[in-house]
Design a protein around this motif. Structure first.
Motif, mmCIF file in Angstrom:
data_model
loop_
_atom_site.group_PDB
_atom_site.id
_atom_site.type_symbol
_atom_site.label_atom_id
_atom_site.label_comp_id
_atom_site.label_asym_id
_atom_site.label_seq_id
_atom_site.Cartn_x
_atom_site.Cartn_y
_atom_site.Cartn_z
ATOM 1 N N THR A 60 12.499 -155.696 -26.535
ATOM 2 C CA THR A 60 11.476 -156.083 -25.479
ATOM 3 C C THR A 60 10.308 -156.900 -26.327
ATOM 4 O OG1 THR A 60 11.554 -153.516 -24.851
ATOM 5 C CG2 THR A 60 9.557 -154.885 -24.316
ATOM 6 N N ASP A 63 12.069 -160.484 -26.055
ATOM 7 C CA ASP A 63 12.388 -161.006 -24.686
ATOM 8 C C ASP A 63 10.851 -161.766 -24.275
ATOM 9 O OD1 ASP A 63 14.782 -160.246 -24.497
ATOM 10 O OD2 ASP A 63 14.643 -158.486 -23.272
ATOM 11 N N VAL A 64 9.894 -161.273 -24.969
ATOM 12 C CA VAL A 64 8.615 -161.883 -24.478
ATOM 13 C C VAL A 64 8.329 -163.199 -25.176
ATOM 14 C CG1 VAL A 64 5.992 -161.608 -24.957
ATOM 15 C CG2 VAL A 64 7.431 -159.520 -24.142
ATOM 16 N N THR A 66 11.199 -165.392 -26.150
ATOM 17 C CA THR A 66 12.413 -166.113 -26.254
ATOM 18 C C THR A 66 12.807 -166.413 -24.658
ATOM 19 O OG1 THR A 66 13.885 -164.203 -26.249
ATOM 20 C CG2 THR A 66 13.242 -165.242 -28.431
ATOM 21 N N THR A 67 13.600 -167.174 -24.544
ATOM 22 C CA THR A 67 14.116 -167.396 -23.140
ATOM 23 C C THR A 67 15.619 -167.435 -23.263
ATOM 24 O OG1 THR A 67 14.312 -169.797 -23.395
ATOM 25 C CG2 THR A 67 12.339 -169.102 -22.485
ATOM 26 N N ASN A 71 15.639 -168.430 -18.240
ATOM 27 C CA ASN A 71 14.439 -167.224 -17.552
ATOM 28 C C ASN A 71 13.297 -167.597 -18.770
ATOM 29 O OD1 ASN A 71 16.135 -166.106 -16.044
ATOM 30 N ND2 ASN A 71 16.559 -164.590 -17.414
ATOM 31 N N LEU A 72 12.202 -168.064 -17.922
ATOM 32 C CA LEU A 72 10.822 -168.236 -18.547
ATOM 33 C C LEU A 72 9.992 -167.272 -18.569
ATOM 34 C CD1 LEU A 72 8.918 -170.465 -19.691
ATOM 35 C CD2 LEU A 72 8.099 -170.769 -17.407
ATOM 36 N N ASN A 73 9.533 -166.704 -19.858
ATOM 37 C CA ASN A 73 8.804 -165.800 -19.751
ATOM 38 C C ASN A 73 7.199 -166.384 -20.272
ATOM 39 O OD1 ASN A 73 6.893 -163.392 -20.539
ATOM 40 N ND2 ASN A 73 8.648 -162.302 -21.372
ATOM 41 N N ILE A 75 4.151 -165.176 -20.385
ATOM 42 C CA ILE A 75 3.191 -164.802 -21.444
ATOM 43 C C ILE A 75 3.621 -164.996 -22.787
ATOM 44 C CG2 ILE A 75 2.566 -162.551 -22.416
ATOM 45 C CD1 ILE A 75 3.065 -161.147 -19.736
ATOM 46 N N GLY A 76 4.810 -165.207 -23.083
ATOM 47 C CA GLY A 76 5.059 -165.685 -24.344
ATOM 48 C C GLY A 76 4.706 -167.126 -24.450
ATOM 49 N N TYR A 77 4.929 -167.946 -23.628
ATOM 50 C CA TYR A 77 4.571 -169.326 -23.640
ATOM 51 C C TYR A 77 3.160 -169.717 -23.783
ATOM 52 C CZ TYR A 77 8.859 -171.642 -23.254
ATOM 53 O OH TYR A 77 10.290 -172.231 -23.370
#
Length: 137
Positions: A60, A63-64, A66-67, A71-73, A75-77
């Motif tokens: 989890t 996944d926040v 990385t892509t 799939n673009l996350n 929040i992480g960016y």
């Protein structure tokens, strides 16, 4: 007892100072330092808790930030770009303070120019850094 003499000079207040980039950079330096410490500590605690929590918890967390398969996350960016911008702004302002500590750049025009340059350099470095990361995939 304190006298209330209206002729007594008052200390300078924000209302009599003209706002300038050097003031903004000073505030940004404090804000970015505090922001990096707070967000960095929260991310470290989350990372350590995710590792201790097992494979699902770590997945989890990973996944926040990385892509996978395009799939673009977002929040992480946002967190990553925000921390990078804070790092470069804090670093550029620190270099500006080093120059000031050496006794240079106290003239008003020079001081304002250096303040604007710190903001331009931090935005430029942030964009270049993320372009570099995007190219390396």
């Amino acid at each position: 007892m304190a006298s209330r003499n209206p002729a007594r000079p008052l200390s300078p207040h924000l209302q009599i100072w003209r706002w300038g980039p050097h003031m903004l950079v000073s505030i940004l330096h404090r804000a970015t330092g505090s922001g990096m410490a707070t967000v960095g500590t929260a991310l470290l605690v989350w990372f350590l808790a995710a590792i201790a929590g097992g494979a699902e918890s770590y997945a989890t967390f990973r996944d926040v930030f990385t892509t996978d398969a395009g799939n673009l996350n977002i929040i992480g960016y946002v967190i990553g770009i925000g921390l990078t911008a804070c790092l470069f702004q804090h670093m550029m302002t620190g270099i500006r303070h080093l120059v000031l500590d050496l006794g240079a750049g106290f003239e008003l025009k020079t001081n304002k120019r250096y303040a604007v340059l710190t903001m331009v350099a931090s935005v430029t470095l942030t964009v270049l850094f993320w372009l570099y990361l995007g190219i390396i995939k």
